[in-house]
Design a protein around this motif. Structure first.
Motif, PDB file in Angstrom:
ATOM      1  N   MET A 105       0.840  -1.103   0.046  1.00 20.33           N
ATOM      2  CA  MET A 105      -0.105  -0.086   0.010  1.00 20.33           C
ATOM      3  C   MET A 105       0.809   1.266  -0.013  1.00 20.33           C
ATOM      4  N   ASN A 106       0.208   2.111  -0.340  1.00 24.08           N
ATOM      5  CA  ASN A 106       0.972   3.707  -0.477  1.00 24.08           C
ATOM      6  C   ASN A 106       0.989   4.468   0.800  1.00 24.08           C
ATOM      7  N   GLU A 107       1.296   5.763   0.735  1.00 22.51           N
ATOM      8  CA  GLU A 107       1.144   6.620   1.975  1.00 22.51           C
ATOM      9  C   GLU A 107      -0.360   6.839   2.392  1.00 22.51           C
ATOM     10  N   ASP A 108      -1.330   6.789   1.640  1.00 18.26           N
ATOM     11  CA  ASP A 108      -2.578   7.153   1.756  1.00 18.26           C
ATOM     12  C   ASP A 108      -3.512   5.784   2.232  1.00 18.26           C
ATOM     13  N   HIS A 109      -2.434   4.544   2.456  1.00 21.72           N
ATOM     14  CA  HIS A 109      -3.047   3.355   2.648  1.00 21.72           C
ATOM     15  C   HIS A 109      -4.060   2.824   1.656  1.00 21.72           C
ATOM     16  N   ILE A 110      -3.593   2.980   0.576  1.00 22.00           N
ATOM     17  CA  ILE A 110      -4.306   2.377  -0.668  1.00 22.00           C
ATOM     18  C   ILE A 110      -3.415   1.567  -1.367  1.00 22.00           C
ATOM     19  N   ILE A 111      -4.145   0.468  -1.850  1.00 20.80           N
ATOM     20  CA  ILE A 111      -3.265  -0.639  -2.799  1.00 20.80           C
ATOM     21  C   ILE A 111      -3.645  -0.169  -3.909  1.00 20.80           C
ATOM     22  N   ARG A 112      -2.617   0.307  -4.696  1.00 20.42           N
ATOM     23  CA  ARG A 112      -2.819   0.720  -6.378  1.00 20.42           C
ATOM     24  C   ARG A 112      -3.189  -0.414  -7.414  1.00 20.42           C
ATOM     25  N   LEU A 113      -3.673  -0.177  -8.365  1.00 21.09           N
ATOM     26  CA  LEU A 113      -3.790  -1.299  -9.405  1.00 21.09           C
ATOM     27  C   LEU A 113      -2.369  -1.693  -9.659  1.00 21.09           C
ATOM     28  N   SER A 114      -2.211  -2.848 -10.128  1.00 26.30           N
ATOM     29  CA  SER A 114      -1.052  -3.391 -10.515  1.00 26.30           C
ATOM     30  C   SER A 114      -1.194  -3.771 -11.951  1.00 26.30           C
ATOM     31  N   TYR A 115       0.090  -3.645 -12.864  1.00 25.09           N
ATOM     32  CA  TYR A 115       0.223  -3.934 -14.195  1.00 25.09           C
ATOM     33  C   TYR A 115       0.405  -5.005 -14.332  1.00 25.09           C
ATOM     34  N   LEU A 116      -0.266  -6.110 -15.385  1.00 24.27           N
ATOM     35  CA  LEU A 116       0.052  -7.324 -15.481  1.00 24.27           C
ATOM     36  C   LEU A 116       0.028  -7.350 -17.284  1.00 24.27           C
ATOM     37  N   SER A 117       1.056  -8.266 -17.624  1.00 23.89           N
ATOM     38  CA  SER A 117       1.041  -8.500 -19.121  1.00 23.89           C
ATOM     39  C   SER A 117       1.042 -10.092 -19.139  1.00 23.89           C
ATOM     40  N   THR A 118       0.497 -10.647 -20.287  1.00 22.04           N
ATOM     41  CA  THR A 118       0.616 -12.051 -20.307  1.00 22.04           C
ATOM     42  C   THR A 118       1.005 -12.597 -21.616  1.00 22.04           C
ATOM     43  N   ASP A 119       1.450 -13.923 -21.736  1.00 16.40           N
ATOM     44  CA  ASP A 119       1.671 -14.193 -23.242  1.00 16.40           C
ATOM     45  C   ASP A 119       0.493 -14.734 -23.967  1.00 16.40           C
ATOM     46  N   GLU A 120       0.648 -15.420 -24.903  1.00 18.43           N
ATOM     47  CA  GLU A 120      -0.695 -15.746 -25.884  1.00 18.43           C
ATOM     48  C   GLU A 120      -1.593 -17.006 -25.052  1.00 18.43           C
ATOM     49  N   LYS A 121      -1.002 -17.546 -23.833  1.00 16.38           N
ATOM     50  CA  LYS A 121      -1.711 -18.600 -23.272  1.00 16.38           C
ATOM     51  C   LYS A 121      -2.304 -18.009 -21.986  1.00 16.38           C
ATOM     52  N   GLY A 122      -2.164 -16.677 -21.920  1.00 17.72           N
ATOM     53  CA  GLY A 122      -2.790 -16.194 -20.699  1.00 17.72           C
ATOM     54  C   GLY A 122      -1.931 -16.225 -19.447  1.00 17.72           C
ATOM     55  N   ARG A 123      -0.636 -16.646 -19.567  1.00 19.46           N
ATOM     56  CA  ARG A 123       0.279 -16.721 -18.328  1.00 19.46           C
ATOM     57  C   ARG A 123       1.051 -15.479 -18.039  1.00 19.46           C
ATOM     58  N   ILE A 124       1.317 -15.115 -16.853  1.00 21.15           N
ATOM     59  CA  ILE A 124       1.699 -13.713 -16.436  1.00 21.15           C
ATOM     60  C   ILE A 124       3.257 -13.850 -16.791  1.00 21.15           C
ATOM     61  N   HIS A 125       3.751 -12.792 -17.453  1.00 17.86           N
ATOM     62  CA  HIS A 125       5.298 -12.643 -17.738  1.00 17.86           C
ATOM     63  C   HIS A 125       5.491 -11.373 -17.310  1.00 17.86           C
ATOM     64  N   GLN A 126       4.805 -10.712 -16.838  1.00 22.18           N
ATOM     65  CA  GLN A 126       5.430  -9.321 -16.381  1.00 22.18           C
ATOM     66  C   GLN A 126       4.279  -8.618 -15.373  1.00 22.18           C
ATOM     67  N   VAL A 127       4.981  -8.308 -14.164  1.00 24.06           N
ATOM     68  CA  VAL A 127       4.048  -7.559 -13.054  1.00 24.06           C
ATOM     69  C   VAL A 127       4.630  -6.430 -12.502  1.00 24.06           C
ATOM     70  N   SER A 128       4.044  -5.298 -12.137  1.00 26.48           N
ATOM     71  CA  SER A 128       4.472  -4.247 -11.944  1.00 26.48           C
ATOM     72  C   SER A 128       3.556  -3.639 -10.856  1.00 26.48           C
ATOM     73  N   GLY A 129       3.922  -3.178  -9.478  1.00 25.30           N
ATOM     74  CA  GLY A 129       3.052  -2.380  -8.711  1.00 25.30           C
ATOM     75  C   GLY A 129       2.764  -3.364  -7.406  1.00 25.30           C
ATOM     76  N   PRO A 130       1.908  -3.339  -6.850  1.00 27.70           N
ATOM     77  CA  PRO A 130       1.649  -3.979  -5.532  1.00 27.70           C
ATOM     78  C   PRO A 130       1.792  -5.449  -5.813  1.00 27.70           C
ATOM     79  N   LEU A 131       1.330  -6.010  -6.778  1.00 26.56           N
ATOM     80  CA  LEU A 131       1.465  -7.330  -7.020  1.00 26.56           C
ATOM     81  C   LEU A 131       2.466  -8.083  -7.146  1.00 26.56           C
ATOM     82  N   LYS A 132       3.688  -7.213  -7.488  1.00 23.28           N
ATOM     83  CA  LYS A 132       5.042  -7.728  -7.529  1.00 23.28           C
ATOM     84  C   LYS A 132       5.565  -8.468  -6.386  1.00 23.28           C
ATOM     85  N   SER A 133       5.156  -8.128  -5.075  1.00 22.37           N
ATOM     86  CA  SER A 133       5.472  -8.627  -3.678  1.00 22.37           C
ATOM     87  C   SER A 133       4.820 -10.053  -3.748  1.00 22.37           C
TER      88      SER A 133
END
Length: 260
Positions: A105-133
């Motif tokens: 969460m950030n300084e305002d105690h908000i969990i922001r949106l996380s960026y996800l990108s996937t391959d052709e089969k829907g598998r996650i290959h890149q994560v940015s933001g809170p979900l990275k943890s």
């Protein structure tokens, strides 16, 4: 400071936090807050970012003097009845759980949106933001609904929560705030920060000069030959020979020559 959780009726979290801030002496606690999260809702060709409570009925408070704080809380009307009824309404948060919440969460105690990108089969290959943890704690992805289900531990128990995500096609569209449960002022439009990294991912074209920023070829430069989905084929010079290699976009950046 140690973290504690106060339990109250769902929908009255902000009211309780406000009462504590007015009625409890400041030296007895550090912060009193509700944890929120952003979720992306797509309705009638509009993308709206809603800000919702992550843990309905829970208010977090930090303190170095929990005994004195608990005694003072008995005088707060919203807490008095729960304490009198003997309900467990003042609970300790484990240090590991505290550190995890601080990360996402950030300084305002908000969990922001996380960026996800996937391959052709829907598998996650890149994560940015809170979900990275907490990528390893994802138990289900619903890309169409723009959220993932994550298993986490709170108050010694395993819980599953929905965390909001944003995909590549959303970045190019205007995002506005919709329903906001948080007691803070937010801008009309959702701000995507450059610091979010993958949110501002570069596009590469044949002929672009790039630098490898991680991995075994880190620091080397080359020219892009072909781009397909999230992979880039480029030529580099290694051991006196020109070689073609293929890499993912996230470990490349456009080459900028330093001018002296």
């Amino acid at each position: 400071m140690l973290w504690y959780v106060l339990q109250t009726k769902t929908g009255e979290e902000e009211k309780l936090a406000g009462l504590i801030q007015r009625l409890v002496p400041g030296h007895l606690y550090g912060e009193c807050f509700v944890v929120y999260q952003e979720q992306l809702w797509r309705r009638q060709q509009q993308n709206l970012v809603h800000v919702k409570r992550v843990f309905p009925g829970y208010v977090f408070i930090t303190s170095k003097e929990p005994e004195a704080l608990f005694f003072c809380l008995k005088k707060v009307p919203a807490m008095a009845k729960l304490i009198a009824d003997g309900e467990s309404c003042f609970l300790f948060v484990e240090r590991e759980e505290t550190e995890f919440l601080k990360k996402i969460m950030n300084e305002d105690h908000i969990i922001r949106l996380s960026y996800l990108s996937t391959d052709e089969k829907g598998r996650i290959h890149q994560v940015s933001g809170p979900l990275k943890s907490c990528v390893q704690q994802i138990v289900r992805c619903r890309y169409g609904k723009r959220h993932v289900l994550v298993r986490l531990k709170l108050l010694g128990e395993e819980k599953t929560v929905l965390l909001g995500i944003i995909l590549k096609e959303d970045i190019c569209q205007e995002l506005r705030y919709g329903k906001v449960e948080a007691g803070i002022r937010l801008p009309e439009r959702y701000q995507i920060k450059e610091a979010d990294g993958a949110f501002m991912q570069q596009e590469f074209l044949p002929g672009d000069m790039v630098t490898v920023i991680s991995g075994g070829f880190q620091g080397m430069t080359g020219m892009v030959y072909r781009v397909k989905n999230h992979m880039v084929k480029l030529g580099i010079r290694l051991f006196g020979q020109d070689m073609e290699i293929e890499m993912t976009k996230e470990i490349l950046q456009k080459y900028q020559k330093t001018i002296h």
